[in-house]
Every structure is written in structure tokens, then in C-alpha cells.
Design an enzyme around this catalytic site. Sequence first.
Site, PDB file in Angstrom:
ATOM      1  N   ALA A 252       0.838  -1.195   0.000  1.00 39.89           N
ATOM      2  CA  ALA A 252       0.000   0.000   0.000  1.00 39.89           C
ATOM      3  C   ALA A 252       0.872   1.244   0.000  1.00 39.89           C
ATOM      4  O   ALA A 252       1.912   1.280   0.647  1.00 39.89           O
ATOM      5  CB  ALA A 252      -0.913   0.020   1.227  1.00 39.89           C
ATOM      6  N   ASP A 253       0.430   2.250  -0.726  1.00 39.12           N
ATOM      7  CA  ASP A 253       1.078   3.550  -0.664  1.00 39.12           C
ATOM      8  C   ASP A 253       0.349   4.477   0.294  1.00 39.12           C
ATOM      9  O   ASP A 253       0.931   5.408   0.824  1.00 39.12           O
ATOM     10  CB  ASP A 253       1.149   4.168  -2.058  1.00 39.12           C
ATOM     11  CG  ASP A 253       2.259   3.550  -2.881  1.00 39.12           C
ATOM     12  OD1 ASP A 253       3.331   4.161  -2.980  1.00 39.12           O
ATOM     13  OD2 ASP A 253       2.061   2.440  -3.407  1.00 39.12           O
ATOM     14  N   ARG A 254      -0.938   4.212   0.502  1.00 39.55           N
ATOM     15  CA  ARG A 254      -1.707   4.965   1.495  1.00 39.55           C
ATOM     16  C   ARG A 254      -2.977   4.184   1.820  1.00 39.55           C
ATOM     17  O   ARG A 254      -3.697   3.741   0.923  1.00 39.55           O
ATOM     18  CB  ARG A 254      -2.069   6.356   0.969  1.00 39.55           C
ATOM     19  CG  ARG A 254      -2.779   7.246   1.990  1.00 39.55           C
ATOM     20  CD  ARG A 254      -3.151   8.593   1.384  1.00 39.55           C
ATOM     21  NE  ARG A 254      -1.976   9.362   0.963  1.00 39.55           N
ATOM     22  CZ  ARG A 254      -1.544  10.466   1.584  1.00 39.55           C
ATOM     23  NH1 ARG A 254      -2.175  10.924   2.652  1.00 39.55           N
ATOM     24  NH2 ARG A 254      -0.488  11.119   1.129  1.00 39.55           N
ATOM     25  N   ALA A 262      -4.845   2.883  -1.499  1.00 42.48           N
ATOM     26  CA  ALA A 262      -4.190   3.257  -2.755  1.00 42.48           C
ATOM     27  C   ALA A 262      -2.936   2.422  -2.914  1.00 42.48           C
ATOM     28  O   ALA A 262      -2.105   2.352  -2.013  1.00 42.48           O
ATOM     29  CB  ALA A 262      -3.832   4.739  -2.748  1.00 42.48           C
TER      30      ALA A 262
END
Length: 391
Positions: A252-254, A262
Site C-alpha cells: 500500500a502507498d496509502r 491506494a
Amino acid sequence: MTLQAIKYSDGNLSIIDQLQLPYVECFIAIETTEEAWHAIKDMRVRGAPAIAIVAALALASELHKLIARNEISQNAEEVQGFIMGKLDYIVSSRPTAVNLGDAARKLKAVVRDCTQRPQSTGHTVAAAFIQAAEEMLAKDVEDNKNIGKYGAQWILSNAVGDSKATVLTHCNTGSLATSGYGTALGVIRALASTGDLHHAYCTETRPYNQGSRLTAFELVHDRLPATLITDSMAAALLARPGAQVDAIVVGADRVAANGDTANKIGTYGLAVLAKYHGVKFLVAAPLTTIDLATPSGKEIIIEERPASEVTRVKGPRDNQDANEIEMETVRIAANGINVWNPAFDVTPSVLIDGIITEKGVVEKDTDGHFHLEHLFCNPSSLTSGTLASST
């Protein structure tokens, strides 16, 4: 041995140049925040945790050298201002990955606290920053190993049939995306370390091919049983008789407060496929990736990348000496075609079965909601690696 992609010691920082992988394993020195900014923007280093660590250590390296040359101001406020400006600058390199902003906020707090202390000097402020950045490096590796352990336990306890697990992963979430070991790929490594990995599948992850270039490189490096597939083969793999994929695990990036995630473009599609085929879909993310200030995925800024990443592909020409690789870029799309190239997509929380953190695996409550805030206020609620959400 697990691949080490970030090397740091006494102010000396170097990273594997991921643009040259898997053809050439080359380390490049990063001595300033400007060099780090370009390395991050150009994706010589990528992966949300790795970006944050490299950014912090690059500034630590710069401060080390200023101290060694006796060029650091003795005024605490001046050094504080210098550090704050550098952190603001480097956060602009990639906006989607929350880890970078989170690291900057934590480091700013350290600097402010040190500056306000009696008898504080520019040297002590710089030293406090350096120590905090180095501690981030060590903590990230420890957190990754806990993510791997808890994720492996959860998959095995929820697997159907074979006592060993088969896992599909997307993009790159290993040593090349973190300080070491990895998040989603760390789960695969943890399964392998206990003899519980039957097979790993990785997608190529178009258009930047992080899966075929980087994840495949790590899987081969660690000699794990693994197979590469194109992104469009995932549905056929899940439907294939005998494939028996137990889980899809992604990074995950966020992660928003409601669990919307995201991650690399293509993740959303895999989650839809997993739901249809009854395969568990898991997000592996350290707490630094969870952003409680972002209510849902609707508020996440999605970075768009250059069209050339879709219309062209880069690689070495065949039949070259391994020590003298010459890279070549070729066009693979019709000249003049319009291109849309979002780097990430958002997977709704309804499609996610669990979020694996260094504190355990968070599951949804009976109403289908994640309560990620418990991770930050109730660390003792772990039960066999599972954090049960409650209303």
C-alpha cells in the site's frame, strides 16, 4: 540471504539503482536531499517505506558531511530552518505515498523539540535528526518482519486444503521497496522461512514492470518457488483447476481511515477478481502507511506518470556481455495515441479481507467496517496476530 537494497553507515548512503534491475545490480551514492529527490522522482528508489527511509537518510548524510567539514551553523534555530526546508522540498517528490509525509512530520517534531531545549546548538539539533533518521531505518526492518510473521499466520489459519500456502502478489513490496525484507513480499518470505510456502505468483505490473523486473529478481535471488504472469492472466490463474491460490497479498502507498487503499495500478482489479473467486485479499502495510487524516479513498491524490512509460519499453539488447550491458528503448504503441497513465488506483475497503500491520492483522467488524484507529491507541489488543475490529 535477503536482498539488501539500502546501505547506510556513518552518514554514507547508497541504494540499488532500480532502473537498471534486473540486468545490472549497481549501487549509487546519495549524498544530498537534491540527489534523493531526483532518485525518488525518477524511481531509482520506489516503494512507500523505502522512499521515506531514503529521504530521511539522505538528509542525515548531508548533515553528517556538514558537521565533518565544520560547516554547520551553531545557531539551533538556523539549523532547524535548514532541516524544515529540506524536508518540505523532498516531500514534493511523490505525493501519493503517505510514508514520506509521515516521516517528515515525525522528524520535524524531533527537530522542534531539540531546538527548544536549553543550551541547544545547531550541532545538537543536527545530531538529533541524524539519530532519529537512523532509528527509522532499524524500525522499518523490524516492522516488516512482524508484518511477514502475522500475515503468514493469518493465511495459514484461513487456508483451505493444502497445508502449504500459494500466494499471488502485485508490484514490488520486498527489500527493494522497504528498508529490507518487505511487506507483502515479506509475508511470502515468512511463509518460506517456516517451510509453509507452496508457490508464489507475481504479476509483471505494467506499465513500469516492477513485478517482472524487481519482484521476480527478489524471488530468484532468494530461490523461492515462483512464477511470473502478465497482469491480464490473473483471472485465468484464479480460475485454473489445481492452482488453489490461497491469498492475494499486496502492499500500500496509502491506507485511508476507512480501509480504502491506494496501491499500484492494477490492485483494484485484482481485488475484484479475488472477491469473485472467493480468494482472500490482504493489504500489507506498516502503521506509517495508514493515514487516519484521510477519511476515504476519494480524498487520495493519484499521481499520473509520463505517457512514455506506456508507449515505450526499456531493456538490454540480446547477446551482450554481462559486464557491458547496453540499454535500449523501443516504442511499443502507435505514434500519436493519447495515453492515460495513473500510477495508482484505490481499492475499496469492502473488497479487503484484512490489513496486515506490525501489530497484527486487522479484520472488519460484523458490519463490514475497519476500525484502524485502534492500532494507534490499543496496542495490547493482539490475539494470535489478529486485531479484531469492534464498533
